[in-house]
Design an enzyme around this catalytic site. Structure first.
Site, mmCIF file in Angstrom:
data_model
loop_
_atom_site.group_PDB
_atom_site.id
_atom_site.type_symbol
_atom_site.label_atom_id
_atom_site.label_comp_id
_atom_site.label_asym_id
_atom_site.label_seq_id
_atom_site.Cartn_x
_atom_site.Cartn_y
_atom_site.Cartn_z
ATOM 1 N N HIS A 68 21.176 -13.471 10.913
ATOM 2 C CA HIS A 68 20.799 -12.363 10.170
ATOM 3 C C HIS A 68 19.014 -12.199 9.713
ATOM 4 O O HIS A 68 18.742 -11.173 9.380
ATOM 5 C CB HIS A 68 21.413 -12.494 8.526
ATOM 6 C CG HIS A 68 21.099 -13.596 7.887
ATOM 7 N ND1 HIS A 68 21.721 -14.969 7.659
ATOM 8 C CD2 HIS A 68 20.025 -13.474 7.006
ATOM 9 C CE1 HIS A 68 20.740 -15.639 6.849
ATOM 10 N NE2 HIS A 68 19.667 -14.818 6.293
ATOM 11 N N ASP A 116 26.685 -16.910 12.301
ATOM 12 C CA ASP A 116 25.433 -16.625 11.884
ATOM 13 C C ASP A 116 24.300 -17.678 12.580
ATOM 14 O O ASP A 116 24.009 -18.516 11.745
ATOM 15 C CB ASP A 116 25.291 -16.662 10.370
ATOM 16 C CG ASP A 116 24.020 -16.113 9.847
ATOM 17 O OD1 ASP A 116 23.206 -15.499 10.754
ATOM 18 O OD2 ASP A 116 23.750 -16.340 8.655
ATOM 19 N N SER A 210 16.886 -18.769 4.228
ATOM 20 C CA SER A 210 17.607 -18.554 5.548
ATOM 21 C C SER A 210 17.379 -19.023 6.785
ATOM 22 O O SER A 210 16.005 -18.997 6.973
ATOM 23 C CB SER A 210 17.604 -17.305 5.683
ATOM 24 O OG SER A 210 18.542 -16.510 4.488
#
Length: 266
Positions: A68, A116, A210
């Site tokens: 992402h 992901d 992230s």
């Protein structure tokens, strides 16, 4: 950096991404030489904007992160910064290398952050030294016991009030059973995801970290993926061991040799 989903009056929906270190502490400088800071530039019809994510070096020529982070509309250019502690300072230990290309998992889906994971190939191989080293990965489907205490590090915000940090921080979190994540997150998939967090709700990752690794038993078992808005528990990490065959396949496509041995075994 990441899109914020709407909050329902009945329950809290997850963020589109994850990552600030909350309730943690500053790391000993350069004690995590596998950590990578990704400086991301996106250019599209509306202009150019910048974002950042974490990542980790698994090979002198390759970095793992969350899909992402790079799933953007437009042309994406990534500068990989290794050997850094304070991202606002041009430290002598830093190596700045452009990503030549990257491959997002073909079955990645932004809704639920399914699969992901992204692998980046560096334009030139990193120089391995005291400040820059690779991290070991688990074998295919190698598990982590519930209750195992793991560590996460990054440069994300340090509170829900968006307090910023320039230096790398770390937090310890425990591996949970899948039930809390299955209840709170849509499309949670135990086979390819891990449920992690502090049940006392004092420590967490959140927006900004992230792509960074979940470090358990001297290996990168997870990748920071999803958290809840305004809640510190639970959190979802991509399960690295599930994707280990895919990672090796991509390294061969990148014309890189197999994963290096663990630094601790050399």
């Amino acid at each position: 950096m990441l899109l914020l989903l709407l909050i329902s009056s009945a329950f809290v929906l997850p963020w589109a991404g994850a990552g600030r270190i909350i309730g943690g502490k500053e790391v000993v400088p350069h004690s995590r030489p596998y950590m990578v800071f990704l400086k991301i530039q996106v250019t599209n019809k509306t202009g150019t904007y910048h974002s950042f994510c974490g990542g980790f070096l698994i090979h002198p020529g390759a970095v793992l992160s969350a899909a992402h982070c790079l799933d953007k509309n437009g042309t994406v250019n990534v500068t990989v910064i290794l050997g850094t502690h304070n991202i606002r300072v041009r430290e002598q230990s830093q190596q700045r290398i452009r990503a030549r290309n990257f491959v997002i998992h073909p079955n990645y889906h932004p809704e639920g952050h399914v699969n992901d994971i992204v692998l980046l190939k560096l334009e030139t191989k990193a120089k391995i030294n005291a400040y820059v080293r690779t991290i070991s990965l688990p074998r295919h489907n190698e598990g982590v016991r519930v209750g195992t205490e793991c560590e996460v590090a990054g440069w994300g915000r340090t509170s829900l009030e968006k307090t910023k940090t320039d230096v790398m921080r770390e937090v310890k979190l425990k591996v949970q059973n899948d039930e809390p994540c299955q209840k709170q997150f849509r499309k949670y998939q135990p086979q390819s995801m891990m449920c992690v967090g502090d049940q006392n709700r004092r420590k967490s990752v959140h927006k900004g970290d992230s792509g960074g690794p979940l470090f358990c038993n001297q290996k990168a078992h997870g990748i920071v993926s999803r958290v809840l808005e305004n809640r510190l528990f639970p959190e979802v990490f991509t399960r690295v061991s599930y994707f280990e065959p895919w990672i090796r396949q991509q390294l061969r496509r990148f014309a890189l040799q197999e994963l290096p041995a663990s630094p601790s075994s050399q």
